[in-house]
Design a protein around this motif. Sequence first.
Motif, PDB file in Angstrom:
ATOM      1  N   LEU A   1       0.826  -1.211   0.000  1.00 28.27           N
ATOM      2  CA  LEU A   1       0.000   0.000   0.000  1.00 28.27           C
ATOM      3  C   LEU A   1       0.854   1.251   0.000  1.00 28.27           C
ATOM      4  O   LEU A   1       0.546   2.240  -0.671  1.00 28.27           O
ATOM      5  CB  LEU A   1      -0.939  -0.015   1.214  1.00 28.27           C
ATOM      6  N   ARG A   2       1.935   1.239   0.746  1.00 23.54           N
ATOM      7  CA  ARG A   2       2.829   2.398   0.766  1.00 23.54           C
ATOM      8  C   ARG A   2       3.445   2.610  -0.606  1.00 23.54           C
ATOM      9  O   ARG A   2       3.519   3.736  -1.108  1.00 23.54           O
ATOM     10  CB  ARG A   2       3.934   2.202   1.805  1.00 23.54           C
ATOM     11  N   GLN A   3       3.867   1.490  -1.252  1.00 19.11           N
ATOM     12  CA  GLN A   3       4.471   1.595  -2.583  1.00 19.11           C
ATOM     13  C   GLN A   3       3.459   2.090  -3.615  1.00 19.11           C
ATOM     14  O   GLN A   3       3.824   2.735  -4.587  1.00 19.11           O
ATOM     15  CB  GLN A   3       5.022   0.226  -3.025  1.00 19.11           C
ATOM     16  N   MET A   4       2.179   1.780  -3.381  1.00 21.35           N
ATOM     17  CA  MET A   4       1.131   2.230  -4.292  1.00 21.35           C
ATOM     18  C   MET A   4       0.832   3.716  -4.134  1.00 21.35           C
ATOM     19  O   MET A   4       0.115   4.311  -4.941  1.00 21.35           O
ATOM     20  CB  MET A   4      -0.160   1.426  -4.033  1.00 21.35           C
ATOM     21  N   GLY A   5       1.326   4.312  -3.052  1.00 26.56           N
ATOM     22  CA  GLY A   5       1.112   5.739  -2.828  1.00 26.56           C
ATOM     23  C   GLY A   5      -0.208   6.047  -2.151  1.00 26.56           C
ATOM     24  O   GLY A   5      -0.766   7.127  -2.341  1.00 26.56           O
ATOM     25  N   THR A   6      -0.715   5.104  -1.349  1.00 27.09           N
ATOM     26  CA  THR A   6      -1.989   5.354  -0.668  1.00 27.09           C
ATOM     27  C   THR A   6      -1.869   6.526   0.292  1.00 27.09           C
ATOM     28  O   THR A   6      -0.830   6.735   0.927  1.00 27.09           O
ATOM     29  CB  THR A   6      -2.449   4.092   0.084  1.00 27.09           C
ATOM     30  N   THR A   7      -2.930   7.310   0.394  1.00 26.63           N
ATOM     31  CA  THR A   7      -2.896   8.516   1.232  1.00 26.63           C
ATOM     32  C   THR A   7      -3.806   8.417   2.450  1.00 26.63           C
ATOM     33  O   THR A   7      -3.645   9.161   3.411  1.00 26.63           O
ATOM     34  CB  THR A   7      -3.312   9.749   0.404  1.00 26.63           C
ATOM     35  N   GLU A   8      -4.804   7.493   2.393  1.00 29.89           N
ATOM     36  CA  GLU A   8      -5.740   7.358   3.509  1.00 29.89           C
ATOM     37  C   GLU A   8      -5.167   6.456   4.597  1.00 29.89           C
ATOM     38  O   GLU A   8      -4.452   5.493   4.304  1.00 29.89           O
ATOM     39  CB  GLU A   8      -7.065   6.765   3.006  1.00 29.89           C
ATOM     40  N   PRO A   9      -5.473   6.719   5.869  1.00 30.67           N
ATOM     41  CA  PRO A   9      -5.015   5.846   6.950  1.00 30.67           C
ATOM     42  C   PRO A   9      -5.532   4.422   6.777  1.00 30.67           C
ATOM     43  O   PRO A   9      -6.587   4.198   6.186  1.00 30.67           O
ATOM     44  CB  PRO A   9      -5.613   6.499   8.203  1.00 30.67           C
ATOM     45  N   CYS A  10      -4.775   3.456   7.280  1.00 29.83           N
ATOM     46  CA  CYS A  10      -5.131   2.034   7.148  1.00 29.83           C
ATOM     47  C   CYS A  10      -5.567   1.476   8.501  1.00 29.83           C
ATOM     48  O   CYS A  10      -4.855   1.649   9.500  1.00 29.83           O
ATOM     49  CB  CYS A  10      -3.935   1.231   6.648  1.00 29.83           C
ATOM     50  N   GLN A  11      -6.731   0.800   8.520  1.00 30.36           N
ATOM     51  CA  GLN A  11      -7.149   0.047   9.705  1.00 30.36           C
ATOM     52  C   GLN A  11      -6.589  -1.363   9.575  1.00 30.36           C
ATOM     53  O   GLN A  11      -6.792  -2.018   8.544  1.00 30.36           O
ATOM     54  CB  GLN A  11      -8.678  -0.023   9.786  1.00 30.36           C
ATOM     55  N   VAL A  12      -5.886  -1.835  10.586  1.00 26.74           N
ATOM     56  CA  VAL A  12      -5.257  -3.148  10.495  1.00 26.74           C
ATOM     57  C   VAL A  12      -5.310  -3.850  11.852  1.00 26.74           C
ATOM     58  O   VAL A  12      -5.157  -3.207  12.893  1.00 26.74           O
ATOM     59  CB  VAL A  12      -3.794  -3.024   9.999  1.00 26.74           C
ATOM     60  N   VAL A  13      -5.564  -5.168  11.810  1.00 23.34           N
ATOM     61  CA  VAL A  13      -5.546  -5.981  13.025  1.00 23.34           C
ATOM     62  C   VAL A  13      -4.185  -6.655  13.111  1.00 23.34           C
ATOM     63  O   VAL A  13      -3.835  -7.481  12.263  1.00 23.34           O
ATOM     64  CB  VAL A  13      -6.667  -7.043  13.003  1.00 23.34           C
ATOM     65  N   LEU A  14      -3.401  -6.272  14.115  1.00 25.26           N
ATOM     66  CA  LEU A  14      -2.094  -6.875  14.347  1.00 25.26           C
ATOM     67  C   LEU A  14      -2.052  -7.401  15.776  1.00 25.26           C
ATOM     68  O   LEU A  14      -2.296  -6.653  16.723  1.00 25.26           O
ATOM     69  CB  LEU A  14      -0.981  -5.843  14.135  1.00 25.26           C
ATOM     70  N   GLY A  15      -1.785  -8.699  15.903  1.00 26.53           N
ATOM     71  CA  GLY A  15      -1.745  -9.301  17.236  1.00 26.53           C
ATOM     72  C   GLY A  15      -3.058  -9.151  17.976  1.00 26.53           C
ATOM     73  O   GLY A  15      -3.073  -8.810  19.168  1.00 26.53           O
ATOM     74  N   ASP A  16      -4.188  -9.386  17.293  1.00 24.50           N
ATOM     75  CA  ASP A  16      -5.543  -9.286  17.865  1.00 24.50           C
ATOM     76  C   ASP A  16      -5.889  -7.872  18.328  1.00 24.50           C
ATOM     77  O   ASP A  16      -6.826  -7.682  19.108  1.00 24.50           O
ATOM     78  CB  ASP A  16      -5.702 -10.260  19.057  1.00 24.50           C
ATOM     79  N   ARG A  17      -5.150  -6.884  17.862  1.00 25.96           N
ATOM     80  CA  ARG A  17      -5.419  -5.494  18.249  1.00 25.96           C
ATOM     81  C   ARG A  17      -5.622  -4.668  16.985  1.00 25.96           C
ATOM     82  O   ARG A  17      -4.794  -4.683  16.076  1.00 25.96           O
ATOM     83  CB  ARG A  17      -4.240  -4.953  19.056  1.00 25.96           C
ATOM     84  N   GLU A  18      -6.765  -3.962  16.913  1.00 25.11           N
ATOM     85  CA  GLU A  18      -7.026  -3.138  15.737  1.00 25.11           C
ATOM     86  C   GLU A  18      -6.401  -1.754  15.940  1.00 25.11           C
ATOM     87  O   GLU A  18      -6.663  -1.088  16.945  1.00 25.11           O
ATOM     88  CB  GLU A  18      -8.528  -3.010  15.493  1.00 25.11           C
ATOM     89  N   VAL A  19      -5.572  -1.368  14.963  1.00 25.04           N
ATOM     90  CA  VAL A  19      -4.886  -0.085  15.062  1.00 25.04           C
ATOM     91  C   VAL A  19      -5.070   0.679  13.750  1.00 25.04           C
ATOM     92  O   VAL A  19      -5.398   0.109  12.716  1.00 25.04           O
ATOM     93  CB  VAL A  19      -3.374  -0.266  15.341  1.00 25.04           C
ATOM     94  N   THR A  20      -4.867   1.986  13.828  1.00 23.38           N
ATOM     95  CA  THR A  20      -4.914   2.838  12.638  1.00 23.38           C
ATOM     96  C   THR A  20      -3.497   3.286  12.325  1.00 23.38           C
ATOM     97  O   THR A  20      -2.796   3.818  13.191  1.00 23.38           O
ATOM     98  CB  THR A  20      -5.800   4.071  12.890  1.00 23.38           C
ATOM     99  N   ILE A  21      -3.080   3.051  11.078  1.00 23.79           N
ATOM    100  CA  ILE A  21      -1.720   3.398  10.670  1.00 23.79           C
ATOM    101  C   ILE A  21      -1.789   4.373   9.507  1.00 23.79           C
ATOM    102  O   ILE A  21      -2.453   4.109   8.501  1.00 23.79           O
ATOM    103  CB  ILE A  21      -0.918   2.147  10.253  1.00 23.79           C
ATOM    104  N   HIS A  22      -1.136   5.492   9.647  1.00 28.02           N
ATOM    105  CA  HIS A  22      -1.089   6.495   8.572  1.00 28.02           C
ATOM    106  C   HIS A  22       0.014   6.105   7.593  1.00 28.02           C
ATOM    107  O   HIS A  22       1.033   5.528   7.999  1.00 28.02           O
ATOM    108  CB  HIS A  22      -0.799   7.884   9.148  1.00 28.02           C
TER     109      HIS A  22
END
Length: 581
Positions: free
Chosen positions: A440-461
């Motif tokens: 996604l970073r290589q694609m040039g995405t600009t919107e924040p990403c919601q991701v579940v890592l280690g059973d925890r949902e986080v928002t990553i810009h």
Amino acid sequence: MKKQHADLNKESNRHKVVRLRLDASFFFERAVRSLDRHRYDKALKYFRLAVEKEPGNPVNQCNLAGILSEMGRFEESNQVLQSILSEVDTELHECWFYMANNAANMEDFEQAEDYLIQYLERDPEGEFASEAAEMLDMLAFELGRQTRRPEVKPKQDWQQKHENARQHLEAGQFLQAMEILEELVAEHPDFHAAKNNLALAHYYTGNVDQAMEIVHSVLEGDPNNLHALCNLTVFLQHRGEREHRDQLVSILKKWVPFHPEHMYKLATTLGILGEHQTALALFRQLLKREERPEASLYHYAAVAAFNTKRFKQARSYWRIAREADPESEIPSFYLNHIEEWAGMPPEQVPTISYHYQLPFEEQLIQLDRQQQTIPEQVRENPLIRSSFFWALNHGDKETKLQVLQVFEWIADREVEQVLRKFLLRRDEDDELKRVALYVLRQMGTTEPCQVVLGDREVTIHPRDLTGELPEWLKKWEKVLECCLDRMKGRYDICQLNDAQIIWAEFLRQNHVNLPGIRKVEGWAAALEYLVARLHGISLTQENVARRHDVSSSTVGRHVRVLEKICRVQRNESPFSWRSQS
């Protein structure tokens, strides 16, 4: 003693009663058997009984109307067809065409003309549209007047939406199709065609549970919906629910579709389910009915023939497919392999997929060889797109990594949506999610990403995505950063770009077995050396080693690894594909 023993057996056998299931399928089979023997009176009787058992099944009623017409009882046939339209299925537009034929046979030309107009206004692109237009000309000649033409009515909003959704679905843009179809189903809960397509969109993107839920809702309202029954059977097979799947297969094998679209759906479904013999019979019927069959239909017939070990017939169908679609490499691929497969022991002969595309493994091999055409191939072929989406959800870890790399090359809106959904899957490997974030970073995405890592949902810009890269990827990213930093001011934009391309290709081909990295500068120096050599810039390994503060032997060792992978030679560049504006 013997007599007593025999009597005992007779007594026990007397209790073994086999019940006959006198359902619609039983009478339907009897009717078809009678038709084969040209016993129309018996066929009529059995079709009537089938209709009595399942009055809501339009197929049985259409068969009844058909046999009445064959027997010259045109008025009765039309009464049945009218009852289908008024009581069973108002969308079965071909009934108007059949009624027109019956009316014409009764020499009621004006009535036949009215029926044809009704048919063409309701289904202007229907299966019998061209025949209906010709028939209108013939009737006008008989009536001695100008030909009547149907009124062209603009499609209603919901019809246009559904058409747009279907186009997205056929183009492999499943998420766009899903958005439109969900809106349509919310507005029109009884629109079964939209629901069936929505179920397929979910299935193609790997959400089988949601697909099944939608199909069940269709069958609650229409238990005899063939598309829904076919879809459900495939979904059940995917989930391994064998008993229910087998029950539905036995029903589908007895089904004689009236409409070519239904025949096509049934044939492909039975083929996917492994019922190749029945599928082959249906594909043969379709080939006889189609005026100009498409190459894909010959391919399906070839696959069914191959999977039933009819290799000669399969070869013949693939040859016709190659003639019908000379630009496609699919028929040629199978023709090149059929001799090899046919010569194997029976248990080793592969089962070929019914999709009109190359096997998934072959797709990956060819995409590896032809990186310059990857985005075009995948954008233009919905089956390839769906196979990648499916593999991302259901493949093994190695396959998913390969798919993620292909997605980096495609980099369109559909891929971004698929990756964002992938990041939220709780049952997915965190390492793969970090690679997805990198893509996604290589694609040039600009919107924040919601991701579940280690059973925890986080928002990553996007600006923070580097911090979520896999550890092994972070180290190798530093190599490129170091190389580009040392090259700035000495090389032009094109040469800097080549450094990125070579490095991306190296990582892509070696993501599973990357060599150890002790010193970032050693690899950065080797990368710079290769770029300089590629562009004819005079630079020795000793000079580049001094610039990066490493030994020349280290540079040489890394250059040999990069050369082996990227095949860079002094007078040859494998990166000629990069020259795109």
